[in-house]
Write a protein that holds these residues in place. Structure first.
Motif, PDB file in Angstrom:
ATOM      1  N   MET A   1       0.842  -1.198   0.000  1.00  0.00           N
ATOM      2  CA  MET A   1       0.000   0.000   0.000  1.00  0.00           C
ATOM      3  C   MET A   1       0.881   1.253   0.000  1.00  0.00           C
ATOM      4  N   HIS A   2       0.444   2.209  -0.712  1.00  0.00           N
ATOM      5  CA  HIS A   2       1.207   3.441  -0.833  1.00  0.00           C
ATOM      6  C   HIS A   2       0.568   4.478   0.070  1.00  0.00           C
ATOM      7  N   LEU A   3       1.119   4.719   1.205  1.00  0.00           N
ATOM      8  CA  LEU A   3       0.496   5.669   2.134  1.00  0.00           C
ATOM      9  C   LEU A   3       1.027   7.069   1.852  1.00  0.00           C
ATOM     10  N   ASN A   4       0.150   7.943   1.499  1.00  0.00           N
ATOM     11  CA  ASN A   4       0.641   9.154   0.880  1.00  0.00           C
ATOM     12  C   ASN A   4       0.963  10.372   1.715  1.00  0.00           C
ATOM     13  N   PRO A   5       0.415  10.542   2.881  1.00  0.00           N
ATOM     14  CA  PRO A   5       0.693  11.822   3.524  1.00  0.00           C
ATOM     15  C   PRO A   5       2.176  12.164   3.641  1.00  0.00           C
ATOM     16  N   VAL A   6       3.049  11.180   3.807  1.00  0.00           N
ATOM     17  CA  VAL A   6       4.472  11.523   3.856  1.00  0.00           C
ATOM     18  C   VAL A   6       4.894  12.044   2.492  1.00  0.00           C
ATOM     19  N   ASN A   7       4.549  11.237   1.489  1.00  0.00           N
ATOM     20  CA  ASN A   7       4.895  11.670   0.141  1.00  0.00           C
ATOM     21  C   ASN A   7       4.213  12.986  -0.180  1.00  0.00           C
ATOM     22  N   ALA A   8       2.995  13.085   0.296  1.00  0.00           N
ATOM     23  CA  ALA A   8       2.263  14.318   0.019  1.00  0.00           C
ATOM     24  C   ALA A   8       2.989  15.497   0.628  1.00  0.00           C
ATOM     25  N   ALA A   9       3.478  15.290   1.834  1.00  0.00           N
ATOM     26  CA  ALA A   9       4.197  16.396   2.469  1.00  0.00           C
ATOM     27  C   ALA A   9       5.420  16.750   1.644  1.00  0.00           C
ATOM     28  N   LEU A  10       6.096  15.721   1.149  1.00  0.00           N
ATOM     29  CA  LEU A  10       7.236  15.975   0.273  1.00  0.00           C
ATOM     30  C   LEU A  10       6.779  16.681  -0.984  1.00  0.00           C
ATOM     31  N   ALA A  11       5.700  16.137  -1.508  1.00  0.00           N
ATOM     32  CA  ALA A  11       5.205  16.681  -2.762  1.00  0.00           C
ATOM     33  C   ALA A  11       4.781  18.124  -2.592  1.00  0.00           C
ATOM     34  N   VAL A  12       4.078  18.376  -1.517  1.00  0.00           N
ATOM     35  CA  VAL A  12       3.555  19.722  -1.354  1.00  0.00           C
ATOM     36  C   VAL A  12       4.661  20.719  -1.094  1.00  0.00           C
ATOM     37  N   GLN A  13       5.759  20.240  -0.522  1.00  0.00           N
ATOM     38  CA  GLN A  13       6.884  21.143  -0.356  1.00  0.00           C
ATOM     39  C   GLN A  13       7.250  21.735  -1.704  1.00  0.00           C
ATOM     40  N   LEU A  14       7.100  20.918  -2.689  1.00  0.00           N
ATOM     41  CA  LEU A  14       7.454  21.360  -4.021  1.00  0.00           C
ATOM     42  C   LEU A  14       6.287  22.070  -4.671  1.00  0.00           C
ATOM     43  N   SER A 160      12.315   4.873   2.648  1.00  0.00           N
ATOM     44  CA  SER A 160      11.789   3.705   3.340  1.00  0.00           C
ATOM     45  C   SER A 160      10.306   3.900   3.628  1.00  0.00           C
ATOM     46  N   SER A 161       9.500   3.748   2.573  1.00  0.00           N
ATOM     47  CA  SER A 161       8.108   4.142   2.732  1.00  0.00           C
ATOM     48  C   SER A 161       7.338   3.259   3.713  1.00  0.00           C
ATOM     49  N   TRP A 162       7.694   1.943   3.778  1.00  0.00           N
ATOM     50  CA  TRP A 162       6.938   1.094   4.707  1.00  0.00           C
ATOM     51  C   TRP A 162       7.231   1.484   6.147  1.00  0.00           C
ATOM     52  N   LEU A 163       8.495   1.900   6.385  1.00  0.00           N
ATOM     53  CA  LEU A 163       8.855   2.320   7.735  1.00  0.00           C
ATOM     54  C   LEU A 163       8.120   3.615   8.076  1.00  0.00           C
ATOM     55  N   ASN A 164       8.077   4.490   7.083  1.00  0.00           N
ATOM     56  CA  ASN A 164       7.366   5.758   7.281  1.00  0.00           C
ATOM     57  C   ASN A 164       5.899   5.521   7.579  1.00  0.00           C
ATOM     58  N   MET A 165       5.345   4.534   6.877  1.00  0.00           N
ATOM     59  CA  MET A 165       3.929   4.243   7.077  1.00  0.00           C
ATOM     60  C   MET A 165       3.691   3.816   8.526  1.00  0.00           C
ATOM     61  N   GLY A 166       4.578   2.932   8.979  1.00  0.00           N
ATOM     62  CA  GLY A 166       4.457   2.462  10.359  1.00  0.00           C
ATOM     63  C   GLY A 166       4.558   3.627  11.324  1.00  0.00           C
ATOM     64  N   LYS A 167       5.503   4.498  11.043  1.00  0.00           N
ATOM     65  CA  LYS A 167       5.744   5.659  11.908  1.00  0.00           C
ATOM     66  C   LYS A 167       4.517   6.573  11.959  1.00  0.00           C
ATOM     67  N   LEU A 168       3.949   6.788  10.765  1.00  0.00           N
ATOM     68  CA  LEU A 168       2.764   7.656  10.689  1.00  0.00           C
ATOM     69  C   LEU A 168       1.609   7.074  11.487  1.00  0.00           C
ATOM     70  N   GLY A 173      -2.303   7.445  14.439  1.00  0.00           N
ATOM     71  CA  GLY A 173      -3.441   6.524  14.357  1.00  0.00           C
ATOM     72  C   GLY A 173      -3.962   6.417  12.934  1.00  0.00           C
ATOM     73  N   MET A 174      -5.277   6.385  12.789  1.00  0.00           N
ATOM     74  CA  MET A 174      -5.893   6.184  11.473  1.00  0.00           C
ATOM     75  C   MET A 174      -6.002   7.483  10.668  1.00  0.00           C
ATOM     76  N   SER A 175      -5.605   8.597  11.267  1.00  0.00           N
ATOM     77  CA  SER A 175      -5.798   9.883  10.582  1.00  0.00           C
ATOM     78  C   SER A 175      -5.183   9.947   9.187  1.00  0.00           C
ATOM     79  N   PRO A 176      -3.949   9.425   8.990  1.00  0.00           N
ATOM     80  CA  PRO A 176      -3.387   9.490   7.636  1.00  0.00           C
ATOM     81  C   PRO A 176      -4.262   8.768   6.616  1.00  0.00           C
ATOM     82  N   ILE A 177      -4.810   7.656   7.020  1.00  0.00           N
ATOM     83  CA  ILE A 177      -5.642   6.875   6.086  1.00  0.00           C
ATOM     84  C   ILE A 177      -6.952   7.608   5.801  1.00  0.00           C
ATOM     85  N   LYS A 178      -7.530   8.175   6.839  1.00  0.00           N
ATOM     86  CA  LYS A 178      -8.785   8.932   6.647  1.00  0.00           C
ATOM     87  C   LYS A 178      -8.547  10.148   5.741  1.00  0.00           C
TER      88      LYS A 178
END
Ligand SMILES: Cc1cc2nc3c(=O)[nH]c(=O)nc-3n(C[C@H](O)[C@H](O)[C@H](O)COP(=O)(O)OP(=O)(O)OC[C@H]3O[C@@H](n4cnc5c(N)ncnc54)[C@H](O)[C@@H]3O)c2cc1C
Length: 501
Positions: A1-14, A160-168, A173-178
């Motif tokens: 699964m691609h959990l995006n808020p981390v990537n989104a944060a990266l993306a939005v920086q740009l 390390s997106s899976w690690l980031n996902m775990g961290k998030l 909690g479930m907020s990133p998924i929501k």
């Protein structure tokens, strides 16, 4: 699964937001050489477009596309370049090293832009956000930190997106998924603006009501996310980092649509050499008469045939219709009283610096030699905290120049970055052999809104594109506004059957 808020944060920086189009339905069109050159040119309906940015260029391009070159178009811009807020500057004045000074990123779902890139054969660079980035043949391990002025409230290694996902999930909690789910639903609703469901929409207010997006434009990000069960901690950290870097605004004030679309971003794209090339090519394809370094000073009624006199530079010309493609109250245009609501715009200082040094661990309260994230986003301190808010909205590496062993950093801040502050922000002994500063009015203050500016601001044919920015302010949405107004003009003239862009 691609959990995006981390990537989104990266993306939005740009600076990217996900706005998709149904470009697959776009008709391919090529300039009809005859219609560009024929003597009939003078008898064609004349349209003036004020502004050669994303909106104005798109309006010219789509007007000709939808009508098979039925118009004689003149595009005016007071700048000596095409692109407006989409422009590059060369590091050390060297054309080998352009960096985006304004709009830097779009996404593959911005199919208006992507379709244009394909049509014009432009080369795209992919900043695969959330992954190790190769910049100028040097691998830089992207990492992100969210700084509140005293400490990092969130840090992630982007390789390390899976690690980031775990961290998030552990932290929020479930907020990133929501949040991700809300973003997807929102984008799906927005897609209808490009399809025959709404396109071309006569007014943005009705389309926004019908699509259900007024619920988001009419609510602040914080209230809306809280209503949907997303924790305040997640909104204040991850979402706010995104809204601050993208729009220089915080979640208690910025409307929820703007924040939500940012969270749907995956992968950032930009055009090799500069995103402005998209608009340069659109204008060329339109065959418009381009008048750069020519500020329009006045629009007045001409005679009683419903035509307009556009005063620009030292001359004036008569047009059947006029499209204003720039925030009106910044244009200085006088003459006719137009019912365009004044909208406050943010002030943003963009500072580009080249240095052999990186960000200072000491400034960020880290141990000597500790790794400082390559991309530092910011949020506000906790309520009641004794420390001050961050002095900048974001700082990140945008280029590495191997020949000089220099990193190019881009800093977004609400006020000027003083030299003494830069000395603190960077490692000891940092020198800055190249510094470039630009103050922008980059986007409107995104207050909650339910009623948008009309496209048509004079019954005889003056149109205004930049009301769109209060809905979403990006290159893609300016392009959509241009396409939409083009479709309304062409459609009302009954020139041709329209298909969606
Ligand atoms: C620092 C920064 C970062 C951004 N990041 C992103 C991003 O990553 N992705 C994204 O999609 N968007 C981003 N944006 C927003 C994006 O740049 C804008 O939403 C978009 O470019 C607006 O295009 P426009 O054509 O509507 O307006 P503009 O680009 O502002 O064009 C208007 C043009 O009108 C001209 N003009 C004004 N007055 C007159 C006059 N009187 N006569 C003649 N010409 C006149 C101006 O010179 C200008 O060229 C960013 C903006 C900034 C500043």
């Amino acid at each position: 699964m691609h959990l995006n808020p981390v990537n989104a944060a990266l993306a939005v920086q740009l600076g990217l937001c996900l706005i998709s189009t149904v470009a697959a339905e776009q008709q391919v069109f090529a300039p009809d050489e005859n219609s560009l050159e024929t003597p009939a040119q003078t008898t064609k309906e004349r349209i003036a477009i004020i502004g050669a940015g994303a909106g104005g260029s798109s309006a010219a391009y789509y007007l000709q596309k939808y009508s098979n070159y039925s118009y004689a178009i003149t595009v005016y811009d007071k700048n000596d370049y095409i692109g407006g807020r989409t422009t590059t500057v060369n590091v050390h004045d060297d054309a080998r090293w352009p960096v985006e000074l304004g709009a830097s990123i779009f996404v593959k779902q911005n199919l208006n832009l992507v379709a244009a890139v394909q049509e014009f054969g432009l080369e795209i660079r992919t900043a695969e956000l959330g992954r190790v980035r190769k910049m100028d043949n040097v691998t830089i391990s992207d990492s992100i930190g969210i700084w509140n002025g005293k400490s990092f409230v969130y840090e992630a290694q982007s390789d390390s997106s899976w690690l980031n996902m775990g961290k998030l999930l552990w932290k929020y909690g479930m907020s990133p998924i929501k949040a991700r789910s809300l973003a997807k639903k929102t984008v799906a609703k927005f897609l209808n603006y490009y399809s025959s469901v709404y396109f071309p929409f006569k007014d943005l207010t009705t389309a926004t009501q019908d699509s259900g997006l007024t619920e988001l434009t009419g609510e602040t990000t914080l209230k809306y996310f809280t209503k949907y069960g997303i924790s305040k901690l997640f909104t204040n950290h991850i979402v706010q980092a995104a809204t601050r870097v993208n729009y220089a605004q915080n979640v208690h004030q910025l409307h929820a649509l703007e924040a939500t679309v940012c969270l749907a971003a995956d992968e950032g794209l930009n055009v090799e050499g500069g995103n402005w090339k998209i608009f340069d090519n659109m204008l060329k394809a339109s065959g418009a008469d381009l008048q750069l370094s020519t500020a329009v000073s006045e629009i007045v009624a001409a005679g009683d045939e419903g035509k307009f006199l556009v005063l620009a530079g030292d001359s004036s010309e008569e047009f059947d219709q006029v499209i204003i493609a720039s925030p009106y109250h910044q244009t200085g245009i006088k003459g006719l009283e137009l019912p365009i609501k004044k909208v406050p715009y943010m002030t943003l200082h963009v500072t580009l610096v080249a240095s052999t040094k990186r960000l200072s661990p000491a400034y960020f309260g880290l141990a000597d030699g500790a790794f400082v994230p390559t991309m530092v986003l910011t949020t506000m301190p906790e309520t009641g905290a004794a420390h001050s808010p961050p002095l900048f909205n974001s700082v990140s590496i945008v280029r590495y120049i191997p020949e000089l062993n220099q990193y190019v950093y881009k800093i977004f801040s609400p006020s000027k970055m003083q030299p003494a502050f830069l000395q603190l922000l960077f490692e000891q002994g940092a020198e800055f052999p190249w510094v470039y500063e630009k103050v922008w009015n980059p986007y409107p203050r995104m207050d909650t809104i339910e009623e948008f500016q009309d496209w048509k601001v004079h019954e005889d044919g003056i149109w205004y594109l930049n009301g769109m920015e209060q809905f979403i302010s990006t290159m893609e949405t300016s392009s959509l506004a241009g396409a939409n107004v083009a479709a309304l003009i062409v459609g009302s003239a009954n020139k041709t059957a329209l298909s969606v862009p």
